[in-house]
Motif scaffolding. Structure first.
Motif, short mmCIF file in Angstrom:
data_model
loop_
_atom_site.label_atom_id
_atom_site.label_comp_id
_atom_site.label_asym_id
_atom_site.label_seq_id
_atom_site.Cartn_x
_atom_site.Cartn_y
_atom_site.Cartn_z
N LYS A 2 0.84 -1.20 0.00
CA LYS A 2 0.00 0.00 0.00
C LYS A 2 0.87 1.26 0.00
CE LYS A 2 -1.99 1.51 3.84
NZ LYS A 2 -2.90 1.67 4.98
N TYR A 3 1.92 1.24 0.84
CA TYR A 3 2.79 2.40 0.93
C TYR A 3 3.56 2.63 -0.37
CZ TYR A 3 1.76 2.06 5.87
OH TYR A 3 1.11 2.00 7.07
N LEU A 4 3.96 1.56 -1.01
CA LEU A 4 4.67 1.66 -2.27
C LEU A 4 3.79 2.31 -3.34
CD1 LEU A 4 7.42 0.95 -3.40
CD2 LEU A 4 6.52 -1.24 -4.11
N MET A 5 2.51 1.93 -3.35
CA MET A 5 1.57 2.51 -4.30
C MET A 5 1.36 4.00 -4.00
SD MET A 5 -0.18 2.01 -6.92
CE MET A 5 -1.17 0.65 -7.38
N GLN A 6 1.23 4.34 -2.73
CA GLN A 6 1.01 5.74 -2.36
C GLN A 6 2.22 6.60 -2.73
OE1 GLN A 6 -0.25 6.09 1.72
NE2 GLN A 6 -2.10 4.88 1.36
N PHE A 7 3.42 6.10 -2.43
CA PHE A 7 4.63 6.84 -2.83
C PHE A 7 4.73 6.92 -4.35
CE2 PHE A 7 6.32 6.05 1.50
CZ PHE A 7 6.69 7.35 1.79
N GLY A 8 4.31 5.87 -5.02
CA GLY A 8 4.33 5.88 -6.48
C GLY A 8 3.44 6.96 -7.06
N ILE A 9 2.26 7.15 -6.47
CA ILE A 9 1.36 8.21 -6.94
C ILE A 9 2.00 9.57 -6.73
CG2 ILE A 9 -0.84 9.37 -6.47
CD1 ILE A 9 -1.99 6.55 -5.82
N ILE A 10 2.56 9.79 -5.55
CA ILE A 10 3.18 11.09 -5.25
C ILE A 10 4.39 11.34 -6.14
CG2 ILE A 10 4.41 12.40 -3.47
CD1 ILE A 10 2.51 11.05 -1.42
N LYS A 45 -11.66 14.50 -6.99
CA LYS A 45 -11.89 13.11 -6.55
C LYS A 45 -11.35 12.08 -7.54
CE LYS A 45 -14.77 14.24 -3.04
NZ LYS A 45 -14.12 14.92 -1.99
N VAL A 46 -10.41 12.49 -8.38
CA VAL A 46 -9.73 11.53 -9.25
C VAL A 46 -8.84 10.64 -8.39
CG1 VAL A 46 -8.09 11.28 -11.16
CG2 VAL A 46 -9.84 13.07 -11.23
N ILE A 47 -8.17 11.28 -7.43
CA ILE A 47 -7.38 10.56 -6.43
C ILE A 47 -8.10 10.77 -5.10
CG2 ILE A 47 -5.20 10.47 -5.19
CD1 ILE A 47 -3.82 11.48 -7.68
N LYS A 48 -8.34 9.68 -4.41
CA LYS A 48 -8.98 9.78 -3.10
C LYS A 48 -7.91 9.97 -2.04
CE LYS A 48 -12.98 7.10 -4.45
NZ LYS A 48 -12.74 7.31 -5.84
N LEU A 49 -8.28 10.66 -0.97
CA LEU A 49 -7.31 10.99 0.08
C LEU A 49 -6.65 9.75 0.66
CD1 LEU A 49 -5.96 13.16 1.78
CD2 LEU A 49 -7.89 13.02 3.35
N ASP A 50 -7.42 8.68 0.84
CA ASP A 50 -6.82 7.48 1.43
C ASP A 50 -5.83 6.79 0.50
OD1 ASP A 50 -8.83 6.65 -0.30
OD2 ASP A 50 -9.42 4.94 0.94
N GLN A 51 -5.79 7.21 -0.77
CA GLN A 51 -4.81 6.64 -1.71
C GLN A 51 -3.43 7.24 -1.52
OE1 GLN A 51 -7.21 7.51 -5.30
NE2 GLN A 51 -6.92 5.34 -5.80
N VAL A 52 -3.31 8.37 -0.82
CA VAL A 52 -2.00 9.00 -0.62
C VAL A 52 -1.75 9.44 0.82
CG1 VAL A 52 -1.75 9.82 -3.01
CG2 VAL A 52 -2.89 11.25 -1.33
N GLN A 53 -2.73 9.28 1.70
CA GLN A 53 -2.64 9.87 3.03
C GLN A 53 -1.49 9.32 3.88
OE1 GLN A 53 -6.26 9.83 5.28
NE2 GLN A 53 -5.45 11.30 6.75
N ASP A 54 -1.31 8.02 3.91
CA ASP A 54 -0.26 7.45 4.76
C ASP A 54 1.14 7.89 4.32
OD1 ASP A 54 -2.12 6.09 6.34
OD2 ASP A 54 -2.12 4.36 4.99
N ALA A 55 1.39 7.87 3.02
CA ALA A 55 2.69 8.31 2.52
C ALA A 55 2.89 9.81 2.76
CB ALA A 55 2.82 7.99 1.03
N ALA A 56 1.83 10.60 2.57
CA ALA A 56 1.93 12.04 2.80
C ALA A 56 2.18 12.34 4.28
CB ALA A 56 0.66 12.74 2.32
N ASP A 57 1.52 11.61 5.17
CA ASP A 57 1.75 11.79 6.60
C ASP A 57 3.20 11.47 6.97
OD1 ASP A 57 -0.84 12.60 7.05
OD2 ASP A 57 -1.53 10.63 7.75
N PHE A 58 3.74 10.41 6.38
CA PHE A 58 5.14 10.06 6.63
C PHE A 58 6.07 11.16 6.13
CE2 PHE A 58 9.10 8.25 4.93
CZ PHE A 58 9.68 7.83 6.12
N LEU A 59 5.82 11.66 4.93
CA LEU A 59 6.67 12.72 4.38
C LEU A 59 6.60 13.99 5.22
CD1 LEU A 59 6.04 12.19 0.58
CD2 LEU A 59 8.14 11.70 1.84
N LEU A 60 5.42 14.30 5.74
CA LEU A 60 5.29 15.47 6.62
C LEU A 60 6.04 15.25 7.93
CD1 LEU A 60 1.59 16.53 6.12
CD2 LEU A 60 3.62 17.85 5.56
N ALA A 61 6.02 14.02 8.43
CA ALA A 61 6.70 13.72 9.69
C ALA A 61 8.21 13.87 9.58
CB ALA A 61 6.34 12.30 10.16
#
Length: 121
Positions: A2-10, A45-61
């Motif tokens: 899941k995280y790999l997919m989220q980072f891939g989108i970003i 809503k092309v990309i849903k928040l849950d599709q990138v939220q975990d990776a974005a939270d990590f990057l913010l941290a």
């Protein structure tokens, strides 16, 4: 996975931002293009928040850690900027105060509009 997919989108949107930076003749950094594109896709809503939220939270941290190399390179280039240091500090102070003011006023307006909308219901 899941995280790999989220980072891939970003990272994919960052790549599109790099392409836009090369193609569009505007003085906008590629990272800004990528973030604006991500924002628009989230709003549409092309990309849903849950599709990138975990990776974005990590990057913010870890964002503060990412500024360490920039700070270190500033220290090594001090001789080049020492003649302009007072102007640089003045710009930093003024822009920080303006940013605080604008952010505070914007937050107040948003809170007031939500309170008004809540009272009308």
């Amino acid at each position: 996975m899941k995280y790999l997919m989220q980072f891939g989108i970003i990272i994919g949107l960052s790549l599109v931002g790099e392409v836009l930076n090369a193609v569009v003749p505007l003085p906008v950094p590629a990272s800004v293009w990528g973030m604006v594109l991500l924002f628009v896709l989230l709003c549409l809503k092309v990309i849903k928040l849950d599709q990138v939220q975990d990776a974005a939270d990590f990057l913010l941290a870890i964002m503060t850690v990412m500024f360490v190399p920039v700070g270190a390179s500033l220290i090594t280039s001090f001789p080049a900027i020492k003649d302009e240091i007072i102007g640089i500090f003045a710009i930093i102070i003024v822009s920080t105060v303006v940013c605080f003011f604008v952010t505070g006023k914007t937050a107040q307006k948003i809170i007031n509009s939500k309170n008004k909308a809540g009272k009308e219901d």
